[in-house]
Write an enzyme that holds these catalytic residues in place. Sequence first.
Site, short mmCIF file in Angstrom:
data_model
loop_
_atom_site.label_atom_id
_atom_site.label_comp_id
_atom_site.label_asym_id
_atom_site.label_seq_id
_atom_site.Cartn_x
_atom_site.Cartn_y
_atom_site.Cartn_z
N ASN A 17 0.84 -1.21 0.00
CA ASN A 17 0.00 0.00 0.00
C ASN A 17 0.87 1.26 0.00
O ASN A 17 0.54 2.24 -0.67
CB ASN A 17 -0.96 0.00 1.19
CG ASN A 17 -2.20 -0.82 0.91
OD1 ASN A 17 -3.06 -0.42 0.12
ND2 ASN A 17 -2.28 -2.00 1.51
N ARG A 95 0.41 -2.51 15.12
CA ARG A 95 0.32 -2.22 16.56
C ARG A 95 -1.00 -1.51 16.84
O ARG A 95 -1.40 -0.63 16.08
CB ARG A 95 1.46 -1.28 17.00
CG ARG A 95 2.83 -1.81 16.72
CD ARG A 95 3.18 -2.99 17.56
NE ARG A 95 3.20 -2.68 18.99
CZ ARG A 95 3.58 -3.53 19.93
NH1 ARG A 95 3.93 -4.74 19.60
NH2 ARG A 95 3.58 -3.18 21.20
N LEU A 97 -3.02 1.17 18.74
CA LEU A 97 -2.62 2.46 19.31
C LEU A 97 -3.49 2.81 20.51
O LEU A 97 -4.67 2.44 20.57
CB LEU A 97 -2.73 3.54 18.22
CG LEU A 97 -1.81 3.29 17.02
CD1 LEU A 97 -2.23 4.12 15.81
CD2 LEU A 97 -0.36 3.58 17.39
N HIS A 113 -8.12 -1.28 5.77
CA HIS A 113 -8.46 -2.58 6.35
C HIS A 113 -9.00 -3.49 5.24
O HIS A 113 -9.83 -3.05 4.44
CB HIS A 113 -9.51 -2.39 7.45
CG HIS A 113 -9.89 -3.68 8.09
ND1 HIS A 113 -9.08 -4.32 9.00
CD2 HIS A 113 -10.98 -4.47 7.94
CE1 HIS A 113 -9.65 -5.46 9.37
NE2 HIS A 113 -10.81 -5.57 8.74
N THR A 145 -10.22 5.53 15.06
CA THR A 145 -10.81 5.89 16.34
C THR A 145 -10.31 4.86 17.36
O THR A 145 -9.72 3.84 16.96
CB THR A 145 -12.35 5.87 16.26
OG1 THR A 145 -12.75 4.60 15.75
CG2 THR A 145 -12.88 6.99 15.36
N GLU A 178 -7.31 -2.20 -2.73
CA GLU A 178 -6.69 -1.36 -1.69
C GLU A 178 -5.79 -0.32 -2.33
O GLU A 178 -5.79 0.86 -1.97
CB GLU A 178 -5.87 -2.22 -0.72
CG GLU A 178 -6.70 -3.19 0.10
CD GLU A 178 -5.85 -3.96 1.11
OE1 GLU A 178 -4.85 -3.41 1.61
OE2 GLU A 178 -6.20 -5.11 1.41
C1 GRF Z 1 -3.15 -4.84 3.83
O1 GRF Z 1 -3.97 -5.91 3.48
C2 GRF Z 1 -3.91 -3.85 4.66
O2 GRF Z 1 -5.26 -3.78 4.33
C3 GRF Z 1 -3.76 -4.38 6.06
O3 GRF Z 1 -2.45 -4.89 6.09
C4 GRF Z 1 -2.04 -5.25 4.79
C5 GRF Z 1 -0.77 -4.50 4.53
O4 GRF Z 1 -0.20 -4.86 3.30
N1 GRF Z 1 -4.01 -3.35 7.03
P1 GRF Z 1 0.98 -4.01 2.71
O5 GRF Z 1 2.08 -3.97 3.75
O6 GRF Z 1 0.45 -2.66 2.39
O7 GRF Z 1 1.41 -4.76 1.48
#
Ligand code: GRF
Length: 227
Positions: A17, A95, A97, A113, A145, A178
């Site tokens: 991401n 982690r 928070l 997510h 949140t 994503e």
């Molecule tokens: C993704 O699936 C994201 O939705 C979740 O953790 C994963 C992270 O993947 N929170 P990357 O490190 O961005 O490849």
Amino acid sequence: MAELKRVAVLISGRGSNLGALIAAARQPGYPAELALVLSNRADAAGLERAREAGIATAVVESRPFGRDRAGFEAAMQAKLDEAGIGLIALAGFMRVLTEGFVTRWAGRMLNIHPSILPAFPGLDTHARALAAGVRLHGCTVHFVTPGVDEGPVIAQAAVSVLPEDDEDALAARVLAQEHRIYPAALAWVASGAARLVDGRVVLKTTPAEGAFVNPLPAFAGLPRETA
Ligand code: GRF
């Protein structure tokens, strides 16, 4: 308060991401600058992506802090202050928070997510979606949140769950979405096009119908009977 445009991306792992955000932020007119990539693990592969892209990196190892979450967050906050960060994008940051940190960044911290929240908060979302037999699965960008994976939704995308899907195949299709919605959602927030107002996300303009859905192809006949 630091301007929203200076973004810190917080990671713990591979950083795909992050990669999508880096690519988007290079586009002319993108309203945010990735000013810092902060990891709680020195071995996070995403740090290498950041370095290659010429983005400042910092590591605050969470492990030595043990249960002292506030101490860990104070160390992170110092890095964020130093870099003049105005907006945080959590991208695979593993982690939880504290309420204090989350409140401090209210309306200025996003998370991605891998499910259509409020369905399947927490871990193993793809396996749980398959086990539940849902026809649609996907991903959500939301403001953070104190409740884990509970914050107001900024953007979502859906994919069809196909009969032949296993966890990996489904995860890959969701991940592609994503990478599409996170840069968009971050741009909306950084530019002020999406704002948190009374616990809900207010958008300046209405997204086009179907903007977040990847529907099944049009009807192509009933499945053939299997012998
Ligand atoms: C993704 O699936 C994201 O939705 C979740 O953790 C994963 C992270 O993947 N929170 P990357 O490190 O961005 O490849």
